[in-house]
Write a protein that holds these residues in place. Structure first.
Motif, PDB file in Angstrom:
ATOM      1  N   ALA A  93       3.014 -10.688   5.254  1.00 55.11           N
ATOM      2  CA  ALA A  93       1.853 -11.442   5.480  1.00 55.11           C
ATOM      3  C   ALA A  93       1.170 -11.211   4.339  1.00 55.11           C
ATOM      4  O   ALA A  93       0.175 -12.463   4.145  1.00 55.11           O
ATOM      5  N   ILE A 106      -6.307   3.667  -9.154  1.00 59.57           N
ATOM      6  CA  ILE A 106      -5.580   2.559  -9.485  1.00 59.57           C
ATOM      7  C   ILE A 106      -5.408   1.389  -8.613  1.00 59.57           C
ATOM      8  O   ILE A 106      -5.230   1.743  -7.395  1.00 59.57           O
ATOM      9  N   LEU A 107      -6.077   0.234  -8.949  1.00 56.45           N
ATOM     10  CA  LEU A 107      -6.014  -0.731  -7.975  1.00 56.45           C
ATOM     11  C   LEU A 107      -5.315  -2.214  -8.437  1.00 56.45           C
ATOM     12  O   LEU A 107      -5.352  -2.949  -7.569  1.00 56.45           O
ATOM     13  N   PRO A 125       1.943  -7.110  -2.485  1.00 60.62           N
ATOM     14  CA  PRO A 125       1.297  -7.290  -3.569  1.00 60.62           C
ATOM     15  C   PRO A 125       1.100  -6.178  -4.478  1.00 60.62           C
ATOM     16  O   PRO A 125       1.628  -5.090  -4.091  1.00 60.62           O
ATOM     17  N   LEU A 126       0.892  -6.543  -5.766  1.00 64.59           N
ATOM     18  CA  LEU A 126       1.069  -5.525  -6.956  1.00 64.59           C
ATOM     19  C   LEU A 126      -0.378  -4.922  -7.191  1.00 64.59           C
ATOM     20  O   LEU A 126      -0.465  -4.014  -8.146  1.00 64.59           O
ATOM     21  N   GLY A 127      -1.408  -5.184  -6.300  1.00 61.12           N
ATOM     22  CA  GLY A 127      -2.801  -4.518  -6.414  1.00 61.12           C
ATOM     23  C   GLY A 127      -3.469  -5.099  -5.174  1.00 61.12           C
ATOM     24  O   GLY A 127      -2.913  -5.508  -4.315  1.00 61.12           O
ATOM     25  N   LYS A 160       8.251   1.271   3.623  1.00 59.48           N
ATOM     26  CA  LYS A 160       9.308   0.682   2.781  1.00 59.48           C
ATOM     27  C   LYS A 160      10.352   1.334   2.012  1.00 59.48           C
ATOM     28  O   LYS A 160      10.885   0.973   0.958  1.00 59.48           O
ATOM     29  N   PHE A 206      -5.255  -7.260  -3.833  1.00 58.80           N
ATOM     30  CA  PHE A 206      -5.265  -8.662  -4.408  1.00 58.80           C
ATOM     31  C   PHE A 206      -6.423  -9.201  -3.589  1.00 58.80           C
ATOM     32  O   PHE A 206      -7.103 -10.265  -3.784  1.00 58.80           O
ATOM     33  N   ALA A 243       0.899  -1.272  -0.136  1.00 60.80           N
ATOM     34  CA  ALA A 243      -0.208  -0.029   0.147  1.00 60.80           C
ATOM     35  C   ALA A 243       0.952   1.353   0.102  1.00 60.80           C
ATOM     36  O   ALA A 243       0.677   1.984  -0.892  1.00 60.80           O
ATOM     37  N   GLY A 258       0.251   0.304  -4.315  1.00 63.71           N
ATOM     38  CA  GLY A 258       0.143   1.757  -3.890  1.00 63.71           C
ATOM     39  C   GLY A 258       1.479   2.651  -4.148  1.00 63.71           C
ATOM     40  O   GLY A 258       1.485   3.738  -4.641  1.00 63.71           O
ATOM     41  N   ASN A 260       8.449  -8.723  -1.997  1.00 62.86           N
ATOM     42  CA  ASN A 260       7.754  -8.310  -1.076  1.00 62.86           C
ATOM     43  C   ASN A 260       6.467  -7.252  -1.396  1.00 62.86           C
ATOM     44  O   ASN A 260       6.876  -6.270  -1.874  1.00 62.86           O
ATOM     45  N   LEU A 291      -4.512   5.862  -4.464  1.00 58.72           N
ATOM     46  CA  LEU A 291      -3.764   5.897  -3.210  1.00 58.72           C
ATOM     47  C   LEU A 291      -2.329   6.323  -3.780  1.00 58.72           C
ATOM     48  O   LEU A 291      -1.562   5.642  -4.074  1.00 58.72           O
ATOM     49  N   THR A 313       1.722 -10.709   1.247  1.00 53.32           N
ATOM     50  CA  THR A 313       2.382 -11.143   0.081  1.00 53.32           C
ATOM     51  C   THR A 313       2.209 -12.726   0.160  1.00 53.32           C
ATOM     52  O   THR A 313       1.707 -13.444  -1.099  1.00 53.32           O
TER      53      THR A 313
HETATM   54  P1  ADP Z   1       3.124  -7.174   3.224  1.00 56.63           P
HETATM   55  O1  ADP Z   1       2.134  -7.661   4.182  1.00 56.63           O
HETATM   56  O2  ADP Z   1       3.324  -8.480   2.178  1.00 56.63           O
HETATM   57  O3  ADP Z   1       4.383  -6.661   3.691  1.00 56.63           O
HETATM   58  P2  ADP Z   1       1.787  -4.731   2.757  1.00 56.63           P
HETATM   59  O4  ADP Z   1       1.116  -4.959   3.958  1.00 56.63           O
HETATM   60  O5  ADP Z   1       2.779  -3.844   2.503  1.00 56.63           O
HETATM   61  O6  ADP Z   1       2.497  -5.967   2.239  1.00 56.63           O
HETATM   62  O7  ADP Z   1       0.643  -4.350   1.233  1.00 56.63           O
HETATM   63  C1  ADP Z   1      -0.392  -5.269   1.231  1.00 56.63           C
HETATM   64  C2  ADP Z   1      -1.569  -4.325   1.297  1.00 56.63           C
HETATM   65  O8  ADP Z   1      -1.276  -3.473  -0.068  1.00 56.63           O
HETATM   66  C3  ADP Z   1      -2.773  -5.060   0.687  1.00 56.63           C
HETATM   67  O9  ADP Z   1      -3.751  -4.900   1.643  1.00 56.63           O
HETATM   68  C4  ADP Z   1      -3.256  -4.580  -0.754  1.00 56.63           C
HETATM   69  O10 ADP Z   1      -4.708  -4.606  -0.972  1.00 56.63           O
HETATM   70  C5  ADP Z   1      -2.698  -3.153  -0.479  1.00 56.63           C
HETATM   71  N1  ADP Z   1      -2.724  -2.724  -1.953  1.00 56.63           N
HETATM   72  C6  ADP Z   1      -1.824  -3.171  -3.021  1.00 56.63           C
HETATM   73  N2  ADP Z   1      -1.810  -2.347  -4.103  1.00 56.63           N
HETATM   74  C7  ADP Z   1      -2.846  -1.374  -3.771  1.00 56.63           C
HETATM   75  C8  ADP Z   1      -3.273  -0.264  -4.612  1.00 56.63           C
HETATM   76  N3  ADP Z   1      -2.975  -0.279  -5.747  1.00 56.63           N
HETATM   77  N4  ADP Z   1      -4.175   0.596  -4.011  1.00 56.63           N
HETATM   78  C9  ADP Z   1      -4.539   0.230  -2.640  1.00 56.63           C
HETATM   79  N5  ADP Z   1      -3.992  -0.792  -1.674  1.00 56.63           N
HETATM   80  C10 ADP Z   1      -3.107  -1.678  -2.477  1.00 56.63           C
END
Ligand code: ADP
Ligand code: MG
Length: 380
Positions: free
Chosen positions: A338, A280-281, A306-308, A195, A310, A190, A214, A304, A231, A340
Motif C-alpha cells: 500500500a 536517517i529518513l 519506500p526508501l524513506g 520482511k 516518503f 519501516a 528503516g 516493495n 529507526l 509503495t
Molecule cells: P508497504 O506498505 O509498501 O509494504 P511498509 O508499510 O513496509 O511498505 O513501509 C512504509 C513505511 O516505512 C512508510 O510509512 C515510510 O514512512 C516508512 N519508512 C521508510 N523509510 C523510513 C525511515 N528511514 N525511517 C522511518 N520510517 C521509514
C-alpha cells in the motif's frame, strides 16, 4: 489449477470470491474503485459464457456475528454495477438465495458470518450451496485461510481460479521462477522484522538487492555502521547479519543519507558523518544515483517498501529518483504494498510500472516463499 476456461458456463451459477474491500469515504461512497475494476473481468466472463454469479467479499474488519452498517457491502453495490456495466442485486441474507443465469447477486460482507475467519467447513458448504462452481478470484485475500477463500474450495463443488487470480500468479512467476536477468530487487519500509523471510528469499534470487528505508538502518548497524538515533531494530542484529552474509557482493546499502526530523528540512550526510543524535529518513543523492544505475541495467525489477519517509516531501526524494529510474527502464517491473504504491503514485510514475499488484500482503507472502491457502486449496 483449473481456470474459468475449463468450464462451460451455460446455465451455470458461479460462486465468486472476489475482493471488493474498497476504501469508503465518510458518507459511505466508494473512494477508490480500482478493486472493483480488477474484480469485474471474472464476473463478466461468466455472464458472457451464459452463466450467473453470486459474489462474495469481505469489507474491512467487522466483529464476527454482528452486522455493522458502516461495513455493509450494500454501499458498494452501485459502484460495482458501474464497474461491471451490469445490474447488481444486493442480498443482505444468503439463505435460500438462488441466482439466475445472466444475473449478479452481491452478498453481504462475509466477515459478518460466524465461522468465516475460522475457515469453518459448515459455513463453506452453505456458500457452496449457492451455485455450481466456486471461482476463487480474491488474490488480495489468498493468504488468508478463511471460509470463503480456503474451505469453500473443498466444499463439494468444483473450484477454479478467476481471471485476476490467474493473472496475478503469472506476474509473480516472472519474479520467482521465470526470471529474465539481471534481476534487481528493491526493498524498503519501516521495519526489517516484518520482511525477513522476504529478504532471505529474495537474497537467494536477485542479482542485485537494493535496500533503503528503516530496514537499511538495521542492516547498516549490523555491519557496524553508526546510525545515530535512526529507526533500527537492535534485536534483529543476528538476522540482519545473516542477510548481509547471504547477499554478500550483491547487496546495495546507502552510502549517503538524508538526516532530519518530521516536519523539519533534511540534511544530506555521508555515512561517516552520522552523529549520535541524527535520524536517517531517506537515502542520499549519491545512493539514489547508484541505485538508479543498477535499475537501468535490469531486465526484471521487483519493489516493495519506500526508501524513506516518503509521506514528507523533504524525505521523498530518494524513493522518487529510484521510481523514475524504474519507470524509465525497459525492464519488466512488479511493485506492491500500500505504501509503495502511494509513493510511486506521488512520484507520478505508477502508470509506467509493468504490473502493480492488487494484493500487498498476499504478494509479500508469495515472494517470501510461503504457500497461499487460497491458491493451495485450488491445486488440491
Ligand atoms: P508497504 O506498505 O509498501 O509494504 P511498509 O508499510 O513496509 O511498505 O513501509 C512504509 C513505511 O516505512 C512508510 O510509512 C515510510 O514512512 C516508512 N519508512 C521508510 N523509510 C523510513 C525511515 N528511514 N525511517 C522511518 N520510517 C521509514
Ligand atoms: Mg505499509
Amino acid at each position: 489449477m483449473k481456470t474459468l476456461a475449463d468450464f462451460n458456463w451455460q446455465g451455470k451459477i458461479a460462486v465468486i470470491r472476489t475482493d471488493l474491500n474498497v476504501p469508503l469515504a465518510a458518507n459511505g461512497e466508494v473512494a477508490d474503485s480500482a478493486r472493483l475494476d480488477a474484480a469485474a473481468p471474472t464476473v463478466r466472463a461468466v455472464l458472457a459464457g451464459g452463466g450467473g454469479a453470486v459474489v462474495l467479499s469481505h469489507l474491512g474488519r467487522p466483529r464476527e456475528g454482528a452486522a455493522d452498517e458502516a461495513l455493509s457491502l450494500k454501499q458498494v453495490a452501485a459502484a460495482f454495477a458501474d464497474a461491471l456495466q451490469h445490474p447488481v442485486n444486493f442480498c443482505p441474507s444468503f439463505e435460500s438465495v438462488r441466482a439466475a443465469p445472466g444475473g449478479v447477486l452481491l452478498l453481504e460482507n462475509t466477515r459478518f458470518n460466524v465461522g468465516e475467519k475460522a475457515n469453518d467447513s459448515n459455513l463453506a458448504r452453505r456458500y457452496a450451496a449457492l451455485g455450481d462452481v466456486f471461482v476463487m478470484d480474491a488474490f488480495a485475500s489468498a493468504h488468508r485461510a478463511e471460509a470463503s477463500v480456503e474451505a469453500l474450495a473443498r466444499a463439494g463443488i468444483p473450484a477454479c481460479a478467476g481471471v485476476l487470480l490467474t493473472y496475478e500468479l503469472i506476474q509473480l512467476q516472472r519474479v520467482t521462477s521465470r526470471i529474465v536477468r539481471p534481476f534487481v530487487g528493491i526493498f524498503g519500509g519501516a521495519k526489517i522484522s516484518t520482511k525477513l523471510a522476504l529478504l532471505r528469499q529474495m537474497a537467494a534470487l536477485c542479482d542485485t538487492l537494493i535496500i533503503g528505508g528503516g530496514m537499511a538502518n538495521t542492516l547498516l548497524a549490523a555491519a557496524g555502521q553508526e546510525v545515530g538515533a535512526s529507526l533500527a531494530q537492535d534485536d534483529m542484529r543476528a538476522a540482519a547479519q545473516g542477510i548481509l552474509a547471504e547477499a554478500d557482493g550483491r547487496l546495495m546499502l546507502p552510502q549517503d543519507v538524508v538526516v532530519g526530523a518530521r516536519g523539519q528540512p533534511g540534511r544530506e550526510v555521508a555515512l561517516a558523518d552520522i552523529a549520535p543524535a541524527d535520524c536517517i529518513l531517506d537515502i542520499g543523492s549519491a545512493s539514489a544515483a547508484q541505485y538508479a544505475g543498477a535499475v537501468a541495467q535490469a531486465k526484471t525489477v521487483v519493489w516493495n517498501g519506500p526508501l524513506g519517509l516518503f509521506e514528507e516531501p523533504a524525505y521523498a526524494g530518494g524513493t522518487a529518483a529510484v521510481a523514475r529510474a524504474v519507470a524509465d527502464s525497459a525492464a519488466y517491473s512488479l511493485v506492491g504494498g500500500a505504501d509503495t504504491i502511494a509513493a510511486l503514485r506521488a512520484a507520478g510514475v505508477l502508470e509506467r510500472i509493468s504490473h502493480v499488484s492488487t494484493g500487498g500482503g498476499a504478494m509479500l507472502e508469495y515472494l517470501a516463499g510461503k504457500s497461499l491457502p487460497g491458491v493451495a486449496a485450488l491445486a488440491a
